[in-house]
Scaffold this active site. Structure first.
Site, PDB file in Angstrom:
ATOM      1  N   ASP A   1       0.784  -1.228   0.000  1.00 25.32           N
ATOM      2  CA  ASP A   1       0.000   0.000   0.000  1.00 25.32           C
ATOM      3  C   ASP A   1       0.823   1.289   0.000  1.00 25.32           C
ATOM      4  O   ASP A   1       0.333   2.315  -0.434  1.00 25.32           O
ATOM      5  CB  ASP A   1      -0.961  -0.006   1.193  1.00 25.32           C
ATOM      6  CG  ASP A   1      -2.066  -1.039   1.013  1.00 25.32           C
ATOM      7  OD1 ASP A   1      -2.461  -1.286  -0.146  1.00 25.32           O
ATOM      8  OD2 ASP A   1      -2.531  -1.609   2.003  1.00 25.32           O
TER       9      ASP A   1
ATOM     10  N   TYR B   1      -9.978  -0.783   2.751  1.00 32.24           N
ATOM     11  CA  TYR B   1      -9.414  -0.953   4.079  1.00 32.24           C
ATOM     12  C   TYR B   1      -9.035   0.365   4.701  1.00 32.24           C
ATOM     13  O   TYR B   1      -8.601   1.271   4.022  1.00 32.24           O
ATOM     14  CB  TYR B   1      -8.144  -1.804   3.991  1.00 32.24           C
ATOM     15  CG  TYR B   1      -8.281  -3.074   4.773  1.00 32.24           C
ATOM     16  CD1 TYR B   1      -8.600  -4.256   4.135  1.00 32.24           C
ATOM     17  CD2 TYR B   1      -8.125  -3.081   6.153  1.00 32.24           C
ATOM     18  CE1 TYR B   1      -8.751  -5.422   4.859  1.00 32.24           C
ATOM     19  CE2 TYR B   1      -8.274  -4.249   6.868  1.00 32.24           C
ATOM     20  CZ  TYR B   1      -8.588  -5.411   6.215  1.00 32.24           C
ATOM     21  OH  TYR B   1      -8.738  -6.556   6.934  1.00 32.24           O
TER      22      TYR B   1
END
Ligand SMILES: *[C@@H]1O[C@H](CO)[C@@H](O)[C@H](O)[C@H]1NC(C)=O
Ligand SMILES: *[C@@H]1O[C@H](CO)[C@@H](O)[C@H](O)[C@H]1NC(C)=O
Length: 722
Positions: free
Chosen positions: A365, A453
């Site tokens: 990420d 998320y």
């Protein structure tokens, strides 16, 4: 409007709304001046979407940052500096003669460490420079831009696989691009989805061999927004589009989910407005500070609180960066160095499903998406308490134009009702002693929403010298569609790759690894890493009534391989960073220790391509010699990287690390086997690690702090006890 045009209009309306939701949730933070945004634009119409609550006084005036100036060598680039860098680059021949270019990263090139350490308040700042990663005509370039002279210097970063972090524009355009392909439209309609209900996500595809080499690719997967804002729970399972990110050409469309229904929308929406009743479980609660906060933030970046001082900035890749963390010694009063720099270096999130539409989901990420780019404005009173101070991020878009991410970081003092230290004497001694000190801490927080998320990262500073770094996971699961509606239909549970969470919805098992860069400088840069191993000793026969006891064995790590640590419950160690040339009064080296909390280790095969790329998770702790160009555990260019530039590769060089300027790396891990409570949105799950003084002070550094007394706390009354 004929029906085709109506559909087209509705479609565009939804796609624009969707794109905003997916990738431009930061837009409320843009100012019109910066974006040149016509007021009729839908982007602008969503501007206030996040401002649901009255903001605390400090944030009511929007800071346009137009008059920001750097005051500290580590201060991030200012709005004006971004504009200067942009004009320098645009007049550079490479950019002038290019067909296409995009700036994937524009950040301060931090001055060399010795210059920063030498710098004192009042001195001139070291030369301001920017580090720029650009793609020009399909080639990656790294430059240093000298902001005052306008000189652009190419930087040789060596030959590595992989591409720079995607720009927001890469992600946005990828979600659109498949719609240019008639087969894609037909496939969506064949799955019974109205194109106006379509929501698509740009999914990094990792690297698995030749197919993912020599061009920037991305996979796009889609969902139905019909009847819910939580489209993540309505996957169009099995449909994967492979896209060339540079040309936007659709390389491949695979649909292996034709027989899998789209899960229902009912019960998936998590917004307050979508709940038909609200339950108030607790009365309102808030922290009051009748005398105001105990911290100041000088020039927006230098935080001074209690005995701590540190520099704080936001970063597009790391999220937040804490630098020059120093704590005052209670005896000498001097500011003592603890950590030169700490930040989230990389995240690695592999999913545990080897099938066609899932095997590649092995996100990084920070390096792929930009952990800071995905950090959304914090919600006052809910993300951070009322007494929080908010800090904006100023970043550059792909075209080099700066924009503001408002309220990206918050800083607040926390009193969670905990105890700093205590002792009371039992009546047996006849002494009436009860000494207790409350624990008040300072928290720095950000929250990134990487698509579905949400990651909450806290740096919490304690007056006793401890730093706790905590990561919370919340947000929405990435789920898989299935034809099962009940477990009684499932013959082989382990073939589910997860948990049946609702009818037609599987929460797929996955891991989260968050790797922290911790350049500890305990009373100076030259430090050593010591494993203090706890060993069982057995007594000689007849020596003692005891058969066994524990003792400590100190192992000073000589080189990198000595410091590759896998945690073991039955062979435990303490992990100290010490300054070998500075002793306490009684002769212990001053130090800090890393105290791991609950964590998890990757169990994937070391030769599995995702694990090669994520090899920085092969150990929980690593120590490397300080090297300015080794900051990103997954390599500088993480996107489609092949694992040739990771922390694991650097550490294999086995360089000396004893009594040197060293960097510690710690990986916090979670195995996540989803459960029904994670549906439709997950209650936060957290884990943390501590950096704790170990013989750093001569004695308890908070012996002299006073307790709380009633008269200082006029606001709160305790409930009458039963
Ligand atoms: C696919 O559908 C969208 C929405 O109706 C439309 O705008 C687009 O032109 C279509 N693509 C093709 C290639 O027909
Ligand atoms: C510093 O790091 C870079 C990138 O890994 C590497 O090429 C270089 O050799 C390193 N320098 C030293 C002295 O280890």
């Amino acid at each position: 409007m004929d029906s085709r045009n109506l559909i087209r209009f509705l479609f565009f309306t939804f796609v624009i709304a969707l794109l905003l939701l997916l990738t431009f949730t930061n837009l409320p933070a843009y100012t019109e001046e910066l974006l040149d945004c016509p007021t009729s634009s839908r982007w602008c119409a969503t501007k206030n979407r996040f401002i649901k609550q009255p903001q605390p006084p400090k944030t009511t005036t929007t800071n346009l940052h137009t008059s920001d100036e750097p005051h500290h060598p580590l201060d991030p680039l200012t709005l004006n500096e971004f504009n200067t860098i942009r004009s320098i680059l645009l007049s550079h021949t490479l950019f002038k003669n290019s067909n296409t270019y995009a700036l994937h990263s524009v950040v301060l090139e931090e001055p060399d460490k010795y210059l920063v350490l030498k710098w004192k308040h009042g001195d001139d700042l070291p030369r301001r420079k920017a580090s720029v990663i650009a793609r020009v005509n399909g080639e990656t370039h790294v430059f240093t831009v000298d902001i005052s002279t306008g000189v652009v210097t190419p930087v040789d970063v060596g030959q590595h696989s992989g591409y720079p972090t995607m720009t927001i524009e890469d992600m946005t355009s990828s979600t659109w691009a498949p719609l240019g392909n008639p087969e894609f439209n037909r496939t969506i309609m064949a799955r019974g989805i109205d194109l106006k209900d379509l929501a698509c996500l740009p999914i990094s595809l990792g690297w698995f061999g030749k197919k993912e080499e020599n061009r920037r690719l991305i996979k796009v997967q889609c969902y139905s927004m019909e009847g819910t804002a939580n489209f993540y729970m309505r996957p169009i399972e099995g449909l994967t589009v492979v896209l060339d990110m540079d040309t936007k050409y659709v390389v491949e469309i695979v649909d292996k989910g034709k027989n899998i229904p789209i899960p229902k929308a009912a019960g998936t929406d998590y917004r307050l407005s979508a709940q038909n009743h609200q339950i108030n479980l607790v009365n309102p609660i808030s922290i009051e500070q009748p005398k105001g906060p105990s911290f100041v933030i000088e020039h927006d970046h230098l935080v001074k609180w209690a005995n701590w001082e540190f520099h704080l900035k936001s970063d597009p890749r790391a999220g937040v960066v804490v630098s020059r963390a120093m704590v005052r010694d209670p005896i000498t009063g001097e500011k003592r160095s603890v950590m030169y720099k700490g930040f989230t270096s990389e995240l690695f999130v592999p999913y545990m499903d080897p099938t066609d539409a899932w095997y590649f989901k092995t996100y990084m990420d920070a390096g792929e998406y930009g952990f800071g780019l995905q950090a959304m404005p914090l919600d006052p009173l809910n993300d951070c308490p009322r007494n929080a101070y908010y800090m904006d991020g100023v970043f550059a878009a792909g075209d080099g134009k700066p924009y503001i991410r408002s309220n990206m970081v918050c800083v607040f003092e926390r009193y969670a009702g905990d105890i700093g230290w205590r002792h009371s004497e039992s009546p047996i001694t006849g002494m009436e002693i009860r000494e207790v000190r409350p624990k008040v801490t300072l928290v720095v927080r950000m929250a990134a929403s990487v698509a579905n998320y949400d990651y909450i990262v806290d740096w919490e500073f304690q007056t006793d010298g401890l730093i706790r770094v905590k990561v919370g996971l919340s947000g929405i699961l990435m789920v898989k569609g299935t034809s099962y509606v009940n477990m009684n239909q499932v013959n082989q549970v382990d073939n589910l790759h997860g948990t049946l969470l609702s009818e037609n919805v599987i929460g797929v098992i996955h891991d989260h690894y968050i790797t922290f860069y911790l350049d500890m400088d305990i009373d100076g840069p030259e430090n050593s890493f010591v494993k203090v191993n706890l060993k069982r000793e057995t007594t000689a026969s007849g020596e003692s009534p005891r058969l066994s006891y524990l003792k400590t064995v100190r192992n000073v790590a000589k080189s990198e391989k000595d410091a590759q640590v896998k945690l073991k419950l039955y062979d435990p160690s303490e992990y100290h960073i010490i300054n070998p040339s500075k002793m306490t009064r009684v002769g212990n080296p001053v130090g800090y220790k890393l105290v791991p909390g609950g964590t998890a280790a990757s169990l994937l095969d070391l030769d599995d391509p995702p694990q090669k790329r994520g090899a920085f998770t092969n150990n929980q702790i690593w120590v490397t010699p300080y090297n300015k160009s080794e900051e990103w555990a997954g390599g500088l260019f993480t996107y489609q990287s092949q694992g040739d530039d990771t922390l694991a590769v650097w550490s294999e060089r086995d360089r000396p690390i004893e009594n040197k300027d060293i960097v510690m790396w710690y990986t916090l891990g979670f195995h996540h086997v989803p459960c029904q409570e994670d549906f439709p949105i997950m209650p936060t799950v957290s884990s943390s690690f501590d950096l704790k003084p170990v013989n750093f002070y001569e004695s308890n550094p908070i012996l002299n702090i006073p307790p709380n007394v009633e008269k200082d706390l006029p606001v709160c009354n305790a409930a009458s006890s039963a």
